[in-house]
Design a protein around this motif. Structure first.
Motif, short mmCIF file in Angstrom:
data_model
loop_
_atom_site.label_atom_id
_atom_site.label_comp_id
_atom_site.label_asym_id
_atom_site.label_seq_id
_atom_site.Cartn_x
_atom_site.Cartn_y
_atom_site.Cartn_z
N SER A 268 -3.49 -10.48 54.92
CA SER A 268 -2.23 -10.69 55.88
C SER A 268 -2.27 -11.61 57.28
N ALA A 269 -3.11 -11.23 58.50
CA ALA A 269 -3.76 -12.02 59.29
C ALA A 269 -3.44 -13.47 59.42
N SER A 270 -3.94 -13.45 58.56
CA SER A 270 -3.70 -15.31 58.11
C SER A 270 -2.84 -16.08 57.78
N LEU A 271 -1.92 -15.10 57.16
CA LEU A 271 -0.23 -15.38 55.92
C LEU A 271 0.06 -15.44 57.81
N LEU A 272 -0.22 -14.22 58.84
CA LEU A 272 0.87 -13.70 60.13
C LEU A 272 0.14 -14.54 60.50
N ASP A 273 -0.62 -15.03 61.31
CA ASP A 273 -1.09 -16.15 62.06
C ASP A 273 -0.06 -16.34 63.18
N SER A 274 0.73 -17.39 62.83
CA SER A 274 1.44 -18.12 63.45
C SER A 274 3.15 -16.87 63.36
N PHE A 275 3.14 -16.29 63.29
CA PHE A 275 4.43 -14.96 63.27
C PHE A 275 4.35 -14.64 64.10
N PHE A 276 3.48 -14.12 65.31
CA PHE A 276 3.59 -13.32 66.59
C PHE A 276 3.63 -14.55 67.27
N VAL A 277 3.96 -15.75 67.55
CA VAL A 277 3.66 -16.24 68.65
C VAL A 277 5.66 -17.00 68.69
N LEU A 278 6.44 -16.63 67.53
CA LEU A 278 7.97 -16.52 67.81
C LEU A 278 8.43 -15.68 67.89
N ASP A 279 9.61 -15.67 68.81
CA ASP A 279 10.42 -15.12 69.33
C ASP A 279 11.05 -13.72 68.71
#
Length: 699
Positions: A268-279
């Motif tokens: 989950s962390a690997s998949l979403l590593d870029s997810f939380f930098v989005l608006d």
């Protein structure tokens, strides 16, 4: 030697095709991009390719591999290359290297690399350009991106090859590379990896033999090595079917246990590593992907939110999101390696470009997130999803729009997981009407793919949920009950189980009589006529069709009238009552002509065909040819390929009667081509027989 090689804990498996693609690509181009979703094995593939090249005699002087995860400009890249080349090939660098300007060092490295045969692997390259303007802070500065692009452009045509590894297509680089999209392992490779994973879990050979088949579970994981490594260890405690159901539904205690596991949390962390930098808005829009299974299409997302009569019931982040907005959302997801635009869909580009394949872990990673994000709107969103897929199913289903068979199979195959998920939700909430829509699409898919046992199992499961102990429909499920039992009777009729078919039709007829429902009575009498005809009880069949015709006329059911008149034509034609047959066919044709929906056109096509056969029987071949040509036009329009083959065969016969052997041969060959595609063995034999007769006649 290979610097920083990546070796999987479970060994490198398969990928012969990808290895060959890489080798051929480097024969054409200096720079190759290896892209693919998170966990598909890109890093291992790159390292394995380099190692394989060295082991098979590639005359490279060096192979370097490093990650771009923590790099933000070209200068440290050149410094690292300089350092490695000094150690590996003893390159002669200026003594004042550190004193050179950054641009001078870049120029020196570029020139040297063009002269030395080698391979450089640049991993985790997706961070250079970032995901989206909403995440621009994570990307390199524009001037640094431009410098890197210029550096790569300078290297083109040189001796050193560059293998870029990224989650996405790096189009900002321009037309300077060849791209290879790395897909999941095939079934055999997935089975080998699964075996390695289970052995690592200390499962004995004896215990492995006791495991239930888990190929369906592997298929759900789409050959993604990371997903296989995370999920397969659960087979120690859970049956494959239980795991599969948990992953498909993203609900229940088994699912809750899975998502709490340390390995799943890491994925989950690997998949979403870029997810939380989005608006915030973009994150919420991406969360809706947690509702989907297997694939997602822009068209379906747009349809979902058009259905809602009151937009105020939708979450604010999902209101007024149009087709272009959803394309942006999915492109961001593709940039993050969460989805891929590589989808096997037949049809026009306008259809294919709407589709994206979801990462196999995305639904179970995003499902908890989307539930947390939209806690007050869960049922509304699930309802919109079910209604939208119900519309898809009808559109591509048995009685829906006029859709070419291969295109229908292609779309329905891609959407199968979504339709099953929508079916689960419809059952959970008791949305029986929408469940009835969904089974139309699944019915057609399973029928066209020859998965007839699965089809009957599906309808039997639904029948159990909509029927009471007295074999009567449960409240609110009457229409679905008629559809499901009618299909089960048809399945029995198709396989020659006439007693079962008759029993179900009589059960449906009895209920229709209790309700004084003339339309349904007419339909069931018609079907019982088919059963009697299959038993060669032609007098009984005729009586049933006449009763059906009477009731359909009483309730003004035009389609029912046309069907019964058509069947009465067949019965009387077989009895050599040719003028009666002619009148029945013409009456049926009068009803069906100029009707623009598929069922009427189906009846019109077969009636025209029967009139052609009747005229052939009467030696009125010109009239026969006219009717058959009209039938052929309709069968092509409604994609009735068996009907098209039969009509072409009869046109071949008429051409042969007239002595037009070349024309007859062409008709028979066209008919044969369709029968070969349908794997109609009896039809193939008949066409070959006719072609043999034509060949003899031409000698």
């Amino acid at each position: 030697s290979l610097h920083n090689p990546v070796v999987s804990d479970f060994g490198f498996i398969g990928r012969d095709s990808a290895t060959l693609q890489l080798e051929r690509s480097f024969q054409q181009e200096t720079i190759v991009l290896l892209s693919g979703m998170v966990g598909c094995g890109k890093t291992a593939m790159a390292a394995s390719f380099a190692r394989w090249q060295l082991e098979t005699g590639a005359d490279w002087e060096f192979v370097l591999s490093f990650s771009f995860e923590h790099l933000h400009s070209l200068a440290p890249i050149c410094d690292r290359i300089e350092h490695e080349l000094r150690d590996v090939v003893g390159a002669d660098w200026p003594d004042d290297w550190q004193g050179l300007q950054s641009s001078e060092r870049v120029q020196a490295i570029g020139t040297r690399l063009k002269q030395i045969r080698g391979l450089i692997i640049w991993d985790h390259f997706e961070g250079v350009a970032g995901l989206h303007a909403a995440a621009a802070s994570a990307a390199w500065a524009p001037d640094s991106q431009e410098a890197l692009r210029d550096f790569l452009l300078h290297l083109r045509g040189g001796q050193t090859k560059i293998l870029i590894v990224s989650r996405r297509d790096e189009r900002w680089l321009g037309d300077i590379y060849l791209r290879i999209e790395l897909e999941g392992l095939d079934l055999v490779e997935s089975q080998q990896l699964a075996l390695n994973v289970l052995q690592d879990e200390q499962i004995s050979a004896e215990d492995m033999r006791e495991l239930q088949p888990y190929n369906d579970l592997l298929a759900n994981l789409c050959g993604n090595p990371l997903a296989i490594q995370v999920i397969l260890p659960n087979l120690k405690q859970r049956a494959p079917e239980a795991l599969l159901q948990a992953l498909q539904s993203c609900n229940g205690s088994v699912f809750d246990e899975i998502v709490q596991q340390e390995l799943v949390q890491a994925v989950s962390a690997s998949l979403l590593d870029s997810f939380f930098v989005l608006d915030d808005t973009l994150r919420k829009q991406l969360c809706i992907l947690g509702l989907f299974r297997g694939v997602v299409s822009v068209g379906l997302l747009v349809t979902m939110f058009k259905i809602a009569k009151d937009p105020s019931h939708q979450p604010p982040a999902l209101r007024d999101v149009d087709q272009d907005d959803w394309r942006v959302v999915l492109k961001v997801a593709a940039s993050a390696g969460l989805v891929s635009s590589n989808v096997t869909i037949e049809g026009p580009e306008s259809l294919r470009s709407h589709y994206y394949t979801l990462h196999p872990a995305l639904s179970w990673i995003l499902s908890p997130l989307w539930r947390e994000t939209f806690p007050k709107h869960l049922e509304v969103l699930e309802f919109l999803y079910v209604v939208a897929y119900g519309g898809y199913a009808v559109g591509f289903g048995m009685d829906g729009l006029l859709v070419e068979t291969q295109a229908a199979i292609s779309v329905l195959s891609a959407e199968e997981d979504n339709m099953h998920h929508a079916l689960r939700l419809a059952h959970q909430y008791g949305w029986w009407g929408h469940l009835g829509h969904l089974i139309q699409g699944l019915d057609r898919l399973l029928t066209l793919q020859g998965r007839l046992v699965e089809r009957e199992q599906l309808f039997n499961r639904i029948a159990e949920d909509i029927t009471d102990a007295n074999n009567q429909p449960l409240p609110g499920r009457l229409t679905l009950w008629h559809v499901v039992l009618g299909r089960l009777a048809q399945f029995a009729l198709d396989r020659g189980n006439l007693d079962t078919a008759e029993h179900i039709y009589k059960q449906l007829l009895s209920y229709a009589e209790q309700q004084d429902d003339h339309r349904r009575q007419s339909a069931m009498l018609h079907q019982l006529g088919l059963v009697a005809r299959a038993r060669y009880q032609f007098d009984q069949a005729e009586r049933l069709y006449l009763r059906s015709l009477e009731l359909s006329e009483r309730c003004d059911d035009a389609l029912g009238q046309a069907k019964s008149l058509h069947q009465l034509g067949i019965i009387t034609q077989n009895a050599r009552r040719l003028e009666e047959a002619n009148q029945y066919y013409l009456r049926s044709l009068q009803i069906t002509q100029n009707r623009d929906y598929k069922e009427m056109q189906d009846v019109e096509a077969v009636t025209l065909y029967q009139l052609g056969m009747l005229r052939s029987d009467q030696k009125r071949f010109d009239e026969a040819e006219s009717y058959l040509n009209q039938s052929l036009i309709i069968t092509k329009r409604v994609f009735d390929t068996p009907g098209e083959a039969a009509t072409l065969n009869q046109l071949g016969f008429i051409a042969a009667v007239h002595g037009y052997y070349s024309r007859a041969e062409e008709f028979y060959k066209q008919s044969l081509a369709i029968k070969l595609e349908l794997d109609d063995q009896d039809g193939i034999a008949l066409s070959l027989h006719h072609l043999g007769i034509i060949a003899q006649a031409q000698e």
